[in-house]
Write an enzyme that holds these catalytic residues in place. Structure first.
Site, short mmCIF file in Angstrom:
data_model
loop_
_atom_site.label_atom_id
_atom_site.label_comp_id
_atom_site.label_asym_id
_atom_site.label_seq_id
_atom_site.Cartn_x
_atom_site.Cartn_y
_atom_site.Cartn_z
CE LYS A 112 -4.46 -1.67 1.47
NZ LYS A 112 -5.68 -1.47 2.27
CE LYS A 196 -6.75 -7.70 -0.71
NZ LYS A 196 -8.15 -7.26 -0.70
CE LYS A 199 -14.04 -2.71 1.28
NZ LYS A 199 -12.90 -2.67 2.21
P1 ATP Z 1 -8.80 -2.22 0.74
O1 ATP Z 1 -8.29 -2.35 -0.67
O2 ATP Z 1 -9.33 -0.85 1.08
O3 ATP Z 1 -7.83 -2.76 1.77
P2 ATP Z 1 -10.19 -4.72 0.78
O4 ATP Z 1 -10.92 -5.12 -0.44
O5 ATP Z 1 -8.87 -5.37 1.02
O6 ATP Z 1 -10.09 -3.13 0.77
P3 ATP Z 1 -10.83 -4.86 3.58
O7 ATP Z 1 -11.88 -3.99 4.19
O8 ATP Z 1 -9.41 -4.49 3.78
O9 ATP Z 1 -11.15 -4.98 2.01
O10 ATP Z 1 -11.04 -6.36 4.08
C1 ATP Z 1 -12.28 -6.84 4.57
C2 ATP Z 1 -12.29 -8.36 4.61
O11 ATP Z 1 -12.38 -8.90 3.30
C3 ATP Z 1 -11.01 -8.97 5.23
O12 ATP Z 1 -11.40 -10.09 6.00
C4 ATP Z 1 -10.23 -9.43 4.03
O13 ATP Z 1 -9.37 -10.51 4.33
C5 ATP Z 1 -11.34 -9.86 3.10
N1 ATP Z 1 -10.94 -9.79 1.69
C6 ATP Z 1 -10.54 -8.67 1.04
N2 ATP Z 1 -10.27 -8.96 -0.24
C7 ATP Z 1 -10.51 -10.27 -0.42
C8 ATP Z 1 -10.43 -11.16 -1.54
N3 ATP Z 1 -10.04 -10.73 -2.72
N4 ATP Z 1 -10.76 -12.46 -1.35
C9 ATP Z 1 -11.15 -12.91 -0.14
N5 ATP Z 1 -11.26 -12.13 0.95
C10 ATP Z 1 -10.94 -10.83 0.83
MG MG Z 2 -7.67 -4.71 2.64
#
Ligand code: ATP
Ligand code: MG
Length: 333
Positions: A112, A196, A199
């Site tokens: 990040k 992965k 968001k």
């Molecule tokens: P950001 O990019 O802002 O970090 P994010 O998509 O990683 O957003 P988070 O809010 O950080 O989302 O994570 C929320 C939950 O979703 C966590 O338990 C994380 O492990 C899970 N998660 C995030 N992305 C994935 C993915 N691609 N597959 C499975 N689980 C995920």
């Molecule tokens: Mg995340």
């Protein structure tokens, strides 16, 4: 019963299918067997300097999506992180027990911060995993349902809990276990099936957002990057794009991957994509209706969050008093 804690960041208007399959469905499934706390972690979202109006809006939207997915505020505590000040307090205590080098080994920070550049990278982004450890330890959590990307942060949390018990005596902290369901622990970006789904991904085309219009979702699935070759097989190594689509298909229909593969014997990638688009849209339509329902009544939504915060605070205060006492802080009167 033993306790569960988990949270998501309000960093986007919509959660995505990775959040849903990797974490949210587990939350819903586990809420009967455990004492569950599910949190919208707005303090974590602050690490990337969000617009204030947008942050507030996204916090409510995230909570609405928890409810629409089936988190039940009668059975689970649903709340917003910043409403329970003890998260930030415990985070400070844990910061003073975390090695600088130890924190520097977190790979998510490396990823990040590379994206935000030296000036855009806040100290908060660096200490994020310590706040996450505080979130978890504050509730004497036994189990933390998360996706694969959180494994390293969970390890840090466990190390910190063990360290506290060693330095300040057994019973200072509960050492939590990660709950990571292998099949859906990492849903991949549709445009880059080695990264992965996130968001904060570079391009929106690789993401299936739960609140996207069905037409957009269908289009993104149809234009997902697939692999050379044409046979539909589950082969993560050589056909990561197809493996990702099969994973999503299986998770949303409850059917075994092998059975789906058998159905598509002799058929091309295009067939699979068209059918998967239908499966996803069919899941999203009622989900989006439920989210709209919750968002149309913000007063009720806020009342749910207020009630959750009150219940969470009671547990958090007791834990913090115990830990602060062990650290040698003078008891509050
Ligand atoms: P950001 O990019 O802002 O970090 P994010 O998509 O990683 O957003 P988070 O809010 O950080 O989302 O994570 C929320 C939950 O979703 C966590 O338990 C994380 O492990 C899970 N998660 C995030 N992305 C994935 C993915 N691609 N597959 C499975 N689980 C995920
Ligand atoms: Mg995340």
């Amino acid at each position: 019963s033993p306790r569960i804690f988990s949270g998501m960041q309000p960093t986007s208007d919509s959660l995505h299918l990775g959040n849903y399959l990797g974490a949210l469905t587990q939350w819903v499934a586990l809420q009967d067997a455990y004492d569950a706390l599910y949190c919208v972690v707005d303090l974590h979202a602050l690490t990337v300097s969000p617009d204030p109006v947008q942050l507030r809006e996204r916090t409510r939207r995230t909570a609405a999506q928890y409810l629409a997915a089936g988190v039940d505020p009668e059975r689970s505590i649903l709340f917003v992180q910043s409403h329970v000040a003890e998260h930030a307090e415990l985070s400070w205590l844990l910061s003073c027990q975390t090695g600088f080098g130890e924190a520097g080994r977190m790979t998510q920070f490396k990823d990040k911060s590379a994206k935000h550049g030296a000036e855009g990278t806040t100290v908060g982004l660096f200490t994020y995993p310590i706040l996450m450890a505080a979130d978890i330890l504050l509730y004497d959590t036994a189990l933390v349902p998360v996706g694969e990307d959180q494994r390293q942060h969970l390890e840090l949390t466990r190390d910190l809990a063990e360290r506290l018990n060693k330095r300040f005596g057994d019973g200072t902290a509960v050492v939590p276990d990660a709950h990571i369901v292998k099949a859906t622990a990492k849903i991949y970006d549709l445009q880059d099936p080695t990264a992965k789904m996130s968001k904060s991904a570079a391009s929106p085309n690789g993401i299936i957002e739960l609140l996207d219009p069905p037409k957009t979702v269908a289009k993104r699935i149809r234009s997902a990057v697939t692999d050379t070759g044409s046979e539909i097989r589950f082969d993560r190594e050589n056909q990561p794009g197809i493996a990702n689509l099969l994973t999503i298909y299986s998770a949303l229909t409850g059917r075994e991957v092998d059975a789906i593969v058998a159905d598509y014997a002799g058929k091309g990638y295009g067939h699979l994509k068209v059918d998967l688009a239908d499966v996803v849209v069919e899941f999203l339509a009622p989900f989006q209706e439920r989210v709209d329902g919750y968002l149309s009544d913000p007063a009720s939504l806020d009342a749910v969050l207020e009630d959750g915060a009150e219940r969470a605070r009671a547990i958090a205060r007791a834990t913090l008093d115990r830990v602060a006492d062990r650290f040698g802080l003078l008891p509050r009167r």
